[in-house]
Motif scaffolding. Structure first.
Motif, PDB file in Angstrom:
ATOM      1  N   GLN A 337       0.852  -1.260   0.028  1.00  0.00           N
ATOM      2  CA  GLN A 337      -0.014   0.188   0.007  1.00  0.00           C
ATOM      3  C   GLN A 337       0.989   1.408  -0.103  1.00  0.00           C
ATOM      4  OE1 GLN A 337      -2.929   0.201   2.883  1.00  0.00           O
ATOM      5  NE2 GLN A 337      -3.814  -1.738   2.584  1.00  0.00           N
ATOM      6  N   PRO A 338       0.563   2.389  -0.623  1.00  0.00           N
ATOM      7  CA  PRO A 338       0.937   3.681  -0.631  1.00  0.00           C
ATOM      8  C   PRO A 338       0.672   4.302   0.723  1.00  0.00           C
ATOM      9  CG  PRO A 338      -0.698   3.944  -2.325  1.00  0.00           C
ATOM     10  CD  PRO A 338      -0.685   2.300  -1.610  1.00  0.00           C
ATOM     11  N   ASN A 339       1.347   5.310   1.049  1.00  0.00           N
ATOM     12  CA  ASN A 339       1.042   6.141   1.986  1.00  0.00           C
ATOM     13  C   ASN A 339      -0.149   7.309   1.834  1.00  0.00           C
ATOM     14  OD1 ASN A 339       4.070   5.550   2.388  1.00  0.00           O
ATOM     15  ND2 ASN A 339       3.518   6.147   4.377  1.00  0.00           N
ATOM     16  N   LEU A 340       0.021   7.477   0.590  1.00  0.00           N
ATOM     17  CA  LEU A 340      -0.876   8.588   0.013  1.00  0.00           C
ATOM     18  C   LEU A 340      -1.297   8.602  -1.417  1.00  0.00           C
ATOM     19  CD1 LEU A 340      -2.101  11.598   0.813  1.00  0.00           C
ATOM     20  CD2 LEU A 340      -0.054  12.499  -0.048  1.00  0.00           C
ATOM     21  N   VAL A 341      -2.498   8.640  -1.700  1.00  0.00           N
ATOM     22  CA  VAL A 341      -3.034   8.689  -3.165  1.00  0.00           C
ATOM     23  C   VAL A 341      -3.638   9.876  -3.323  1.00  0.00           C
ATOM     24  CG1 VAL A 341      -4.438   7.280  -4.663  1.00  0.00           C
ATOM     25  CG2 VAL A 341      -3.542   6.189  -3.053  1.00  0.00           C
ATOM     26  N   GLU A 402       0.673  25.829  -9.613  1.00  0.00           N
ATOM     27  CA  GLU A 402      -0.430  25.847  -8.630  1.00  0.00           C
ATOM     28  C   GLU A 402      -0.739  24.563  -8.073  1.00  0.00           C
ATOM     29  OE1 GLU A 402      -3.346  29.626  -9.053  1.00  0.00           O
ATOM     30  OE2 GLU A 402      -2.706  28.676 -10.855  1.00  0.00           O
ATOM     31  N   VAL A 403      -0.944  23.469  -9.053  1.00  0.00           N
ATOM     32  CA  VAL A 403      -1.254  22.398  -8.717  1.00  0.00           C
ATOM     33  C   VAL A 403       0.001  21.795  -7.929  1.00  0.00           C
ATOM     34  CG1 VAL A 403      -1.553  19.849  -9.760  1.00  0.00           C
ATOM     35  CG2 VAL A 403      -2.670  21.995 -10.549  1.00  0.00           C
ATOM     36  N   LEU A 404       1.352  21.950  -8.158  1.00  0.00           N
ATOM     37  CA  LEU A 404       2.337  21.183  -7.371  1.00  0.00           C
ATOM     38  C   LEU A 404       2.421  22.040  -6.258  1.00  0.00           C
ATOM     39  CD1 LEU A 404       4.964  19.610  -7.415  1.00  0.00           C
ATOM     40  CD2 LEU A 404       6.099  21.855  -8.267  1.00  0.00           C
ATOM     41  N   GLN A 405       2.168  23.259  -6.000  1.00  0.00           N
ATOM     42  CA  GLN A 405       1.856  23.685  -4.635  1.00  0.00           C
ATOM     43  C   GLN A 405       0.845  23.054  -3.757  1.00  0.00           C
ATOM     44  OE1 GLN A 405       1.417  27.874  -5.365  1.00  0.00           O
ATOM     45  NE2 GLN A 405       3.893  28.284  -5.514  1.00  0.00           N
ATOM     46  N   GLN A 406      -0.414  22.818  -4.275  1.00  0.00           N
ATOM     47  CA  GLN A 406      -1.422  22.196  -3.546  1.00  0.00           C
ATOM     48  C   GLN A 406      -0.789  20.807  -3.248  1.00  0.00           C
ATOM     49  OE1 GLN A 406      -5.378  21.788  -5.097  1.00  0.00           O
ATOM     50  NE2 GLN A 406      -4.864  22.811  -6.848  1.00  0.00           N
ATOM     51  N   VAL A 407      -0.355  20.157  -4.312  1.00  0.00           N
ATOM     52  CA  VAL A 407       0.200  18.883  -3.772  1.00  0.00           C
ATOM     53  C   VAL A 407       1.384  18.688  -2.665  1.00  0.00           C
ATOM     54  CG1 VAL A 407       1.248  16.519  -4.637  1.00  0.00           C
ATOM     55  CG2 VAL A 407      -0.797  17.785  -5.919  1.00  0.00           C
ATOM     56  N   GLU A 408       2.151  19.532  -2.752  1.00  0.00           N
ATOM     57  CA  GLU A 408       3.534  19.534  -1.655  1.00  0.00           C
ATOM     58  C   GLU A 408       2.904  19.942  -0.536  1.00  0.00           C
ATOM     59  OE1 GLU A 408       7.239  21.276  -4.500  1.00  0.00           O
ATOM     60  OE2 GLU A 408       6.020  22.788  -3.540  1.00  0.00           O
ATOM     61  N   HIS A 409       1.852  20.885  -0.380  1.00  0.00           N
ATOM     62  CA  HIS A 409       1.147  21.268   0.881  1.00  0.00           C
ATOM     63  C   HIS A 409       0.498  19.818   1.601  1.00  0.00           C
ATOM     64  CE1 HIS A 409      -0.864  23.382   4.165  1.00  0.00           C
ATOM     65  NE2 HIS A 409      -2.193  22.699   3.618  1.00  0.00           N
ATOM     66  N   LEU A 410      -0.114  19.059   0.631  1.00  0.00           N
ATOM     67  CA  LEU A 410      -0.592  17.637   1.193  1.00  0.00           C
ATOM     68  C   LEU A 410       0.469  16.769   1.757  1.00  0.00           C
ATOM     69  CD1 LEU A 410      -3.474  17.400  -1.376  1.00  0.00           C
ATOM     70  CD2 LEU A 410      -3.824  17.369   0.694  1.00  0.00           C
ATOM     71  N   ARG A 412       3.282  17.392   2.688  1.00  0.00           N
ATOM     72  CA  ARG A 412       3.840  17.818   3.986  1.00  0.00           C
ATOM     73  C   ARG A 412       2.989  17.506   5.146  1.00  0.00           C
ATOM     74  NH1 ARG A 412       5.432  22.401   0.854  1.00  0.00           N
ATOM     75  NH2 ARG A 412       3.531  23.528   1.661  1.00  0.00           N
ATOM     76  N   ASN A 413       1.667  17.596   4.971  1.00  0.00           N
ATOM     77  CA  ASN A 413       0.914  17.423   6.401  1.00  0.00           C
ATOM     78  C   ASN A 413       0.457  15.892   6.267  1.00  0.00           C
ATOM     79  OD1 ASN A 413       0.530  20.194   6.423  1.00  0.00           O
ATOM     80  ND2 ASN A 413      -1.417  20.312   5.254  1.00  0.00           N
ATOM     81  N   LYS A 414       0.452  15.071   5.273  1.00  0.00           N
ATOM     82  CA  LYS A 414      -0.086  13.799   5.490  1.00  0.00           C
ATOM     83  C   LYS A 414       1.329  12.737   5.476  1.00  0.00           C
ATOM     84  CE  LYS A 414      -4.282  14.601   4.571  1.00  0.00           C
ATOM     85  NZ  LYS A 414      -5.196  14.304   5.511  1.00  0.00           N
ATOM     86  N   CYS A 415       2.487  13.271   4.963  1.00  0.00           N
ATOM     87  CA  CYS A 415       3.692  12.343   4.868  1.00  0.00           C
ATOM     88  C   CYS A 415       4.731  12.882   5.823  1.00  0.00           C
ATOM     89  CB  CYS A 415       4.121  12.093   3.657  1.00  0.00           C
ATOM     90  SG  CYS A 415       2.914  11.348   2.517  1.00  0.00           S
TER      91      CYS A 415
END
Length: 439
Positions: A337-341, A402-410, A412-415
């Protein structure tokens, strides 16, 4: 003929419910068979009440690979051999709530005055795994009987069409497990093993699977999967994440299977899905090794395999999909399983614009997404219903940055991973360290 009588004895037929995908915008048309005449409902009159010639055929075999290939061959032949005055609907016979009880087939409504449909059916009926029925009308009643090209069927018994209540769940969902979606490696492996005599490439694929090492692991770097329909920006994002995370980028199916994809894409779902399922297990082996050294970004994984398979297997509207919480949306227990999808989404209009701009070759399913809004909606909904792990939805309509920034934020928070874009230049090369998440 004796074999067909054994497969479809009257008692066996009466225990089954028939479903015809008469109108994809509504429920299938359900009916059973009875020895006594039954008046047809208005909906059934639309299919059975006219003057057209009506037939159904079903494919049955003890060999699941033979049954799947025969069904695919018949589907192709009906699409090219019948006249424009013939309607062909997907059909099935099943036992309610009994897994793997579905016998797939087709329902044919011939509005022509020629004998073309009978000639085609006569050819198909020569296969020992194909059984053909005809339907006759008398007033408000309609009955089914085993069809003969010369109308001389021994022991022909009238079985009257009897309207039936809608099934609690779409009949196709009864056969999804280990037919359209595989929930353990051994099931997919066994299908390809059964194909080694008819598809020589199966041996090479199985050899690649056998060469993979154990995929289980303990403490390691996080694994992030990027999912989404074609042209939602997966490639752009995964490349950007590889750089910002100093990560390893993997794709599923893995590159080692590329030489075989065209061959297996031409096979029916049973075999094609087994091939792609094994691709996920090979990818898992690569993830297991690479995540010991660095974070891993994966461009598509099991969510794609399952979402496309479920959406294809289940006919008609979105409401026909397995209900949320169904076991059919559960991640395979033996697959890493992955950590984040993350599921990238864009509007249909934006996705089509991107596809036109790319002008690249597309798979049959990706091409269908462009012309079939209903199929696209089912794929997206299936993505959203998969659990353990579930997808986090990301709006990929803004600019790539902008999409990259959204994903990087996720991330940082989730992983709890720091990305290079969030650090001063002098510390970026030391940003990544193992995260002690256990699998």
């Amino acid at each position: 003929m004796m074999l067909k009588r054994a497969m479809f004895r009257c008692g066996q037929l009466c225990s089954r419910v028939f479903a015809v995908e008469f109108d994809l915008r509504t429920e299938p048309l359900y009916f059973t068979l009875s020895s006594t005449p039954q008046e047809l409902h208005q909906a059934h009159q639309q299919l059975f009440g006219g003057d057209e010639k009506l037939f159904s055929l079903h494919v049955h075999s003890d060999s699941r690979t033979e049954k799947a290939r025969t069904h695919a061959e018949i589907k192709h032949k009906l699409s090219v051999a019948l006249s424009r005055d013939c309607d062909v609907f997907e059909a099935s016979a099943f036992i309610p709530d009994v897994k793997n009880s579905v016998v797939k087939g087709f329902f044919i409504r011939d509005k022509s005055t020629t004998s073309l449909s009978e000639d085609v059916l006569k050819t198909l009926q020569q296969s020992k795994s194909v059984c053909v029925f005809s339907y006759k009308r008398e007033g408000q009643y309609c009955w089914q009987e085993l069809w003969s090209p010369v109308n001389q069927v021994e022991e022909s018994v009238r079985q009257y069409v009897t309207p039936a209540a809608a099934a609690e769940r779409h009949p196709s969902t009864l056969n999804i497990t280990s037919s359209d979606v595989y929930y353990c490696m051994n099931d997919a492996y066994e299908v390809l093993r059964e194909c080694t005599d008819i598809i020589p490439e199966s041996k090479e694929v199985l050899k690649l699977v056998n060469e993979q090492l154990e995929t289980s692991r303990g403490d390691a770097f996080p694994v992030i999967v990027i999912e989404g329909l074609d042209a939602t920006g997966k490639t752009t994002l995964t490349e950007a994440l590889r750089e910002s995370l100093n990560a390893t980028l993997l794709k599923s199916p893995p590159q080692c299977l590329a030489p075989f994809r065209q061959r297996f894409d031409s096979e029916p779902p049973l075999i094609r899905r087994a091939f792609y399922a094994l691709g996920n297990y090979i990818t898992a082996a690569h993830i297991g090794k690479e995540s010991l050294r660095a974070p891993v970004i994966v461009d598509r994984y099991w969510h794609s395999t399952a979402a496309y398979a479920i959406a294809t297997a289940v006919g008609g509207r979105v409401e026909n999909l397995p209900k949320p919480g169904s076991e059919l949306y559960q991640w395979p227990e033996d697959l890493l399983q992955p950590n984040l999808v993350l599921l990238l989404t864009v509007s249909p209009e934006e996705r089509l614009r991107r596809l036109r701009d790319r002008g690249q070759d597309k798979t049959v399913e990706e091409a269908e997404l462009e012309i079939n809004q209903l199929f696209r909606l089912k794929v997206e909904e299936a993505y959203k219903r998969i659990q353990n792990p579930a997808c986090i939805i990301v709006d990929a309509s803004p600019s790539p940055r902008e999409v990259l920034q959204q994903v990087e934020h996720l991330i940082r928070n989730k992983c709890h991973l720091k990305t290079t874009s969030s650090l001063p230049d002098e510390t970026r090369s030391h940003a990544i360290s193992p995260h002690t998440t256990r699998w």
